[in-house]
Design an enzyme around this catalytic site. Sequence first.
Site, mmCIF file in Angstrom:
data_model
loop_
_atom_site.group_PDB
_atom_site.id
_atom_site.type_symbol
_atom_site.label_atom_id
_atom_site.label_comp_id
_atom_site.label_asym_id
_atom_site.label_seq_id
_atom_site.Cartn_x
_atom_site.Cartn_y
_atom_site.Cartn_z
ATOM 1 N N CYS A 141 -0.407 -13.143 25.002
ATOM 2 C CA CYS A 141 -1.381 -13.982 25.852
ATOM 3 C C CYS A 141 -2.435 -13.685 25.518
ATOM 4 C CB CYS A 141 -0.891 -13.875 27.289
ATOM 5 S SG CYS A 141 -1.270 -12.548 28.027
ATOM 6 N N HIS A 201 -13.142 -3.438 13.320
ATOM 7 C CA HIS A 201 -11.443 -3.555 13.055
ATOM 8 C C HIS A 201 -10.945 -2.853 14.619
ATOM 9 C CE1 HIS A 201 -11.786 -3.243 8.633
ATOM 10 N NE2 HIS A 201 -12.165 -4.475 8.966
HETATM 11 C C1 BV8 Z 1 -9.292 -11.415 7.363
HETATM 12 C C2 BV8 Z 1 -7.829 -1.622 10.919
HETATM 13 C C3 BV8 Z 1 -9.070 -13.828 7.497
HETATM 14 C C4 BV8 Z 1 -6.163 -1.359 11.383
HETATM 15 C C5 BV8 Z 1 -8.083 -2.493 8.883
HETATM 16 C C6 BV8 Z 1 -8.056 -10.972 -1.810
HETATM 17 C C7 BV8 Z 1 -9.238 -10.779 -1.650
HETATM 18 C C8 BV8 Z 1 -10.123 -10.472 -1.111
HETATM 19 C C9 BV8 Z 1 -9.740 -10.442 0.357
HETATM 20 C C10 BV8 Z 1 -8.562 -10.610 0.404
HETATM 21 C C11 BV8 Z 1 -7.610 -11.002 -0.175
HETATM 22 N N1 BV8 Z 1 -6.446 -11.042 0.072
HETATM 23 C C12 BV8 Z 1 -6.517 -10.974 1.443
HETATM 24 C C13 BV8 Z 1 -7.719 -10.614 1.667
HETATM 25 C C14 BV8 Z 1 -8.491 -10.495 3.084
HETATM 26 C C15 BV8 Z 1 -8.320 -8.922 3.530
HETATM 27 C C16 BV8 Z 1 -8.733 -7.810 2.364
HETATM 28 O O1 BV8 Z 1 -9.881 -7.844 2.415
HETATM 29 N N2 BV8 Z 1 -7.791 -7.455 1.802
HETATM 30 C C17 BV8 Z 1 -8.284 -6.351 0.540
HETATM 31 C C18 BV8 Z 1 -7.178 -5.327 0.577
HETATM 32 C C19 BV8 Z 1 -8.093 -7.211 -0.743
HETATM 33 N N3 BV8 Z 1 -9.061 -8.847 4.763
HETATM 34 C C20 BV8 Z 1 -8.411 -9.107 5.728
HETATM 35 O O2 BV8 Z 1 -7.215 -9.398 6.075
HETATM 36 C C21 BV8 Z 1 -9.324 -9.269 6.996
HETATM 37 N N4 BV8 Z 1 -9.252 -10.438 7.760
HETATM 38 O O3 BV8 Z 1 -9.811 -11.573 6.277
HETATM 39 O O4 BV8 Z 1 -8.838 -12.634 8.005
HETATM 40 C C22 BV8 Z 1 -9.251 -14.794 8.759
HETATM 41 C C23 BV8 Z 1 -10.668 -15.067 9.181
HETATM 42 C C24 BV8 Z 1 -10.870 -15.603 10.273
HETATM 43 C C25 BV8 Z 1 -9.689 -16.038 11.105
HETATM 44 C C26 BV8 Z 1 -8.422 -15.593 10.836
HETATM 45 C C27 BV8 Z 1 -8.169 -14.683 9.652
HETATM 46 C C28 BV8 Z 1 -9.048 -7.980 8.050
HETATM 47 C C29 BV8 Z 1 -9.305 -6.661 7.316
HETATM 48 C C30 BV8 Z 1 -9.004 -5.559 8.310
HETATM 49 C C31 BV8 Z 1 -7.728 -4.848 8.389
HETATM 50 N N5 BV8 Z 1 -7.689 -3.580 9.317
HETATM 51 N N6 BV8 Z 1 -7.699 -1.368 9.717
HETATM 52 C C32 BV8 Z 1 -5.860 0.074 11.139
HETATM 53 O O5 BV8 Z 1 -6.714 0.795 10.927
HETATM 54 O O6 BV8 Z 1 -4.636 0.332 11.385
HETATM 55 S S1 BV8 Z 1 -8.543 -2.164 7.428
HETATM 56 C C33 BV8 Z 1 -8.248 -0.348 7.046
HETATM 57 O O7 BV8 Z 1 -8.319 -0.493 5.442
HETATM 58 C C34 BV8 Z 1 -9.516 0.296 7.335
HETATM 59 O O8 BV8 Z 1 -10.094 0.004 8.595
HETATM 60 C C35 BV8 Z 1 -10.492 0.170 6.056
HETATM 61 O O9 BV8 Z 1 -11.590 -0.939 6.543
HETATM 62 C C36 BV8 Z 1 -9.515 -0.047 5.172
HETATM 63 C C37 BV8 Z 1 -9.655 0.748 3.936
HETATM 64 O O10 BV8 Z 1 -9.052 2.003 4.498
HETATM 65 P P1 BV8 Z 1 -9.264 3.530 3.728
HETATM 66 O O11 BV8 Z 1 -8.883 2.944 2.394
HETATM 67 O O12 BV8 Z 1 -8.572 4.374 4.468
HETATM 68 O O13 BV8 Z 1 -10.542 3.613 4.248
HETATM 69 P P2 BV8 Z 1 -11.782 3.606 3.419
HETATM 70 O O14 BV8 Z 1 -11.709 2.013 2.678
HETATM 71 O O15 BV8 Z 1 -12.714 3.476 4.106
HETATM 72 O O16 BV8 Z 1 -11.363 4.600 1.940
HETATM 73 C C38 BV8 Z 1 -11.659 5.797 2.159
HETATM 74 C C39 BV8 Z 1 -13.030 6.368 1.612
HETATM 75 O O17 BV8 Z 1 -13.346 7.473 1.800
HETATM 76 C C40 BV8 Z 1 -12.653 6.347 0.062
HETATM 77 O O18 BV8 Z 1 -13.357 5.624 -0.996
HETATM 78 C C41 BV8 Z 1 -12.703 7.948 -0.478
HETATM 79 O O19 BV8 Z 1 -13.216 8.164 -1.361
HETATM 80 C C42 BV8 Z 1 -13.623 8.303 0.728
HETATM 81 N N7 BV8 Z 1 -13.632 9.643 1.390
HETATM 82 C C43 BV8 Z 1 -12.776 10.392 1.296
HETATM 83 N N8 BV8 Z 1 -13.312 11.795 1.749
HETATM 84 C C44 BV8 Z 1 -14.410 11.645 2.127
HETATM 85 C C45 BV8 Z 1 -15.062 10.162 1.715
HETATM 86 N N9 BV8 Z 1 -15.985 10.017 1.861
HETATM 87 C C46 BV8 Z 1 -17.175 10.579 2.660
HETATM 88 N N10 BV8 Z 1 -16.696 11.743 2.866
HETATM 89 C C47 BV8 Z 1 -15.294 12.314 2.559
HETATM 90 N N11 BV8 Z 1 -15.176 13.667 2.997
HETATM 91 ZN ZN ZN Z 2 0.830 -11.345 27.916
#
Ligand code: BV8
Ligand code: ZN
Length: 253
Positions: free
Chosen positions: A133, A122
């Site tokens: 651009c 990401h």
């Molecule tokens: C795309 C960067 C298409 C920016 C991020 C419906 C169904 C399925 C998919 C979709 C849908 N509708 C839309 C979609 C697609 C969408 C998606 O998946 N949505 C989901 C929510 C349904 N995906 C996208 O849009 C992706 N792009 O599909 O584009 C496309 C393809 C080709 C060409 C053009 C377009 C893009 C996804 C990336 C978005 N950017 N981050 C930023 O950070 O600001 S995502 C961001 O949220 C994070 O990077 C991470 O990936 C995600 C989750 O964040 P968190 O919840 O904070 O983190 P995490 O999930 O890791 O959760 C924390 C975990 O840690 C918990 O489980 C907790 O229990 C645990 N924890 C807590 N403490 C500890 C611990 N674990 C261990 N030790 C500890 N101490």
């Molecule tokens: Zn530019």
Amino acid sequence: MSPPHIPEDLIATLRSARRVVASTGAGVSAESGVPTFRDALTGLWAKYDPMKLGTPEAFEEDPKLVWDWFAWRRQLVQKAAPNPGHVALAAFPEHFEDFTLVTQNVDGLHRQAGSKNVLELHGNLFRFRCHDCGVRVDAIDDGEGAPRPPACAVCGGRVRPDVVWFGEGLPEDVLSRAFTAAREADVLFSIGTSAVVYPAASLPEIALSSGVVVVEVNPTPTPLTPHATHVLQGPSGEILPAILAALEGPNLT
Ligand code: BV8
Ligand code: ZN
């Protein structure tokens, strides 16, 4: 407090594994004090939804607001240091013939802990590009009075963090390398991720469908938990060092 128990059969599997992948989410940085993506909205940001703020639409509608949210997150991360979980992962390559680290995190803490060749699905908070651009922007002026967001020196457009927002594609080469590694691994760790954001969340699914042993490390259950081969419930900052200690310990088998 005694270190977490790592099952003997998992240690035996790891001792015989050649190719290992670790796929991490924001949870691996939680013990460094970096809020997870969903918690990354406290204080004045609490009224915003990350799913809406982390999108190109939000940036186009209010570039300064989105720029300021990322600037706030950058200064949070700059105060953070890698935790024992990051440090343990940086030592994993010594125990496996082929180790790949894939992360959804944009905080750069794995590299700071010494991990090499990190696949950043990401992007990264500390890299920038022009939204209009696409040119890569190596240095930004974010001093007092500087325009927010900065203007692109090439086209005058809006500079943005080089991260992947919702609705944007992931870097193709990074994603395909991550998919290949997940398919060909002997073991894949899914660490500190809620396993709901795609395509990152498909890595353990691809691994399972290829007969790869999947190990989840997370204090709370996720949609992956029922399918994982091994579930180590607890903080990665404690579990990963315990796995490393077991690998470094005498081979009692
Ligand atoms: C795309 C960067 C298409 C920016 C991020 C419906 C169904 C399925 C998919 C979709 C849908 N509708 C839309 C979609 C697609 C969408 C998606 O998946 N949505 C989901 C929510 C349904 N995906 C996208 O849009 C992706 N792009 O599909 O584009 C496309 C393809 C080709 C060409 C053009 C377009 C893009 C996804 C990336 C978005 N950017 N981050 C930023 O950070 O600001 S995502 C961001 O949220 C994070 O990077 C991470 O990936 C995600 C989750 O964040 P968190 O919840 O904070 O983190 P995490 O999930 O890791 O959760 C924390 C975990 O840690 C918990 O489980 C907790 O229990 C645990 N924890 C807590 N403490 C500890 C611990 N674990 C261990 N030790 C500890 N101490
Ligand atoms: Zn530019």
